[in-house]
Design a protein around this motif. Structure first.
Motif, PDB file in Angstrom:
ATOM      1  N   UNK A  14      -2.311 -42.351 -19.162  1.00  0.00           N
ATOM      2  CA  UNK A  14      -1.780 -43.642 -19.467  1.00  0.00           C
ATOM      3  C   UNK A  14      -2.854 -44.652 -19.007  1.00  0.00           C
ATOM      4  N   UNK A  15      -2.787 -45.487 -19.474  1.00  0.00           N
ATOM      5  CA  UNK A  15      -3.507 -46.685 -19.134  1.00  0.00           C
ATOM      6  C   UNK A  15      -2.861 -47.771 -18.236  1.00  0.00           C
ATOM      7  N   UNK A  36       1.117 -45.965 -22.773  1.00  0.00           N
ATOM      8  CA  UNK A  36       0.971 -44.851 -23.181  1.00  0.00           C
ATOM      9  C   UNK A  36       0.020 -44.542 -24.053  1.00  0.00           C
ATOM     10  N   UNK A  37      -1.029 -43.810 -23.474  1.00  0.00           N
ATOM     11  CA  UNK A  37      -2.231 -43.477 -24.256  1.00  0.00           C
ATOM     12  C   UNK A  37      -2.097 -42.316 -25.442  1.00  0.00           C
ATOM     13  N   UNK A  38      -1.071 -41.717 -25.097  1.00  0.00           N
ATOM     14  CA  UNK A  38      -0.942 -40.276 -25.556  1.00  0.00           C
ATOM     15  C   UNK A  38      -0.196 -40.378 -26.869  1.00  0.00           C
ATOM     16  N   UNK A  39      -0.323 -39.138 -27.543  1.00  0.00           N
ATOM     17  CA  UNK A  39       0.695 -39.018 -28.919  1.00  0.00           C
ATOM     18  C   UNK A  39       2.002 -38.674 -28.856  1.00  0.00           C
ATOM     19  N   UNK A  40       2.375 -38.618 -27.761  1.00  0.00           N
ATOM     20  CA  UNK A  40       3.917 -38.002 -27.343  1.00  0.00           C
ATOM     21  C   UNK A  40       4.501 -39.142 -26.797  1.00  0.00           C
ATOM     22  N   UNK A  41       5.905 -39.117 -26.852  1.00  0.00           N
ATOM     23  CA  UNK A  41       6.895 -40.073 -26.038  1.00  0.00           C
ATOM     24  C   UNK A  41       6.866 -39.706 -24.600  1.00  0.00           C
ATOM     25  N   UNK A  93       8.264 -44.722 -22.669  1.00  0.00           N
ATOM     26  CA  UNK A  93       7.346 -45.366 -23.696  1.00  0.00           C
ATOM     27  C   UNK A  93       7.110 -44.302 -25.133  1.00  0.00           C
ATOM     28  N   UNK A  94       7.189 -45.102 -26.155  1.00  0.00           N
ATOM     29  CA  UNK A  94       6.505 -43.968 -27.266  1.00  0.00           C
ATOM     30  C   UNK A  94       5.137 -44.045 -27.372  1.00  0.00           C
ATOM     31  N   UNK A  95       4.639 -43.301 -28.121  1.00  0.00           N
ATOM     32  CA  UNK A  95       2.951 -43.405 -28.126  1.00  0.00           C
ATOM     33  C   UNK A  95       2.354 -44.850 -28.652  1.00  0.00           C
ATOM     34  N   UNK A  96       1.559 -45.051 -27.741  1.00  0.00           N
ATOM     35  CA  UNK A  96       0.826 -46.277 -27.878  1.00  0.00           C
ATOM     36  C   UNK A  96       1.676 -47.615 -27.603  1.00  0.00           C
ATOM     37  N   UNK A  97       2.936 -47.369 -27.063  1.00  0.00           N
ATOM     38  CA  UNK A  97       3.698 -48.573 -26.513  1.00  0.00           C
ATOM     39  C   UNK A  97       3.277 -48.991 -25.176  1.00  0.00           C
ATOM     40  N   UNK A  98       3.668 -50.055 -24.584  1.00  0.00           N
ATOM     41  CA  UNK A  98       3.405 -50.671 -23.200  1.00  0.00           C
ATOM     42  C   UNK A  98       4.513 -51.256 -22.686  1.00  0.00           C
ATOM     43  N   UNK A  99       4.401 -51.289 -21.309  1.00  0.00           N
ATOM     44  CA  UNK A  99       5.603 -52.117 -20.505  1.00  0.00           C
ATOM     45  C   UNK A  99       4.847 -52.947 -19.385  1.00  0.00           C
ATOM     46  N   UNK A 100       5.339 -53.970 -19.124  1.00  0.00           N
ATOM     47  CA  UNK A 100       4.909 -54.881 -18.019  1.00  0.00           C
ATOM     48  C   UNK A 100       5.695 -54.796 -17.028  1.00  0.00           C
ATOM     49  N   UNK A 101       4.961 -54.330 -15.803  1.00  0.00           N
ATOM     50  CA  UNK A 101       5.713 -54.006 -14.706  1.00  0.00           C
ATOM     51  C   UNK A 101       5.459 -55.036 -13.526  1.00  0.00           C
ATOM     52  N   UNK A 131       4.388 -39.635 -14.548  1.00  0.00           N
ATOM     53  CA  UNK A 131       4.680 -39.570 -15.959  1.00  0.00           C
ATOM     54  C   UNK A 131       4.574 -38.076 -16.534  1.00  0.00           C
ATOM     55  N   UNK A 132       5.322 -37.961 -17.504  1.00  0.00           N
ATOM     56  CA  UNK A 132       5.576 -36.669 -18.324  1.00  0.00           C
ATOM     57  C   UNK A 132       5.981 -36.928 -19.661  1.00  0.00           C
ATOM     58  N   UNK A 133       5.938 -35.759 -20.342  1.00  0.00           N
ATOM     59  CA  UNK A 133       6.533 -35.678 -21.681  1.00  0.00           C
ATOM     60  C   UNK A 133       7.815 -35.752 -21.694  1.00  0.00           C
ATOM     61  N   UNK A 134       8.639 -36.223 -22.618  1.00  0.00           N
ATOM     62  CA  UNK A 134       9.984 -36.330 -22.840  1.00  0.00           C
ATOM     63  C   UNK A 134      10.358 -34.939 -23.489  1.00  0.00           C
TER      64      UNK A 134
END
Length: 124
Positions: free
Chosen positions: A10-11, A36-41, A63-71, A94-97
């Protein structure tokens, strides 16, 4: 199964540390963007070592792949210099779903896969 594949990275922006600046007689809020910098949710969760002083909203999500959230990371008012802040930490896990899982956070997904612990700095 998603759990057998190590989670991608993650970034976080900012990426190095969380800084709160005085005065500490009022609540401060610091925003972190998690991507989420990965290719998986992934499922993600924040933890803190000092729940009286530090808060996180939202504390967990998916988070889906490439999706982000503001915390929002908040620091409640406290007596700077009179309280020990050396052990204040925020941990992002974080972990893969699981494959086919709904986009709804589940604590049981976590096995300590991915983890970041940006330091917290309090400036006088």
């Amino acid at each position: 199964m998603a759990q057998s594949v190590p989670p991608g990275d993650i970034a976080t922006q900012p990426g190095t540390k969380i800084v709160f600046n005085a005065p500490y007689d009022d609540k401060h809020t610091y925003h972190i963007k998690v991507t989420n910098s990965s290719a998986r949710r992934i499922g993600w969760a924040f933890k803190t070592t000092n729940m009286k002083r530090l808060g996180v909203d939202p504390a967990a999500g998916v988070l889906d792949p490439k999706e982000n959230a503001l915390i929002a990371v908040s620091c409640d008012a406290f007596a700077y210099g009179q309280e020990d802040t050396n052990n204040d930490r925020i941990t992002i896990e974080w972990t893969n779903t699981p494959d086919g899982a709904a986009k709804q956070f589940r604590r049981e997904w976590f096995q300590g896969d991915g983890m970041k612990e940006p330091p917290i700095e309090y400036n006088p």
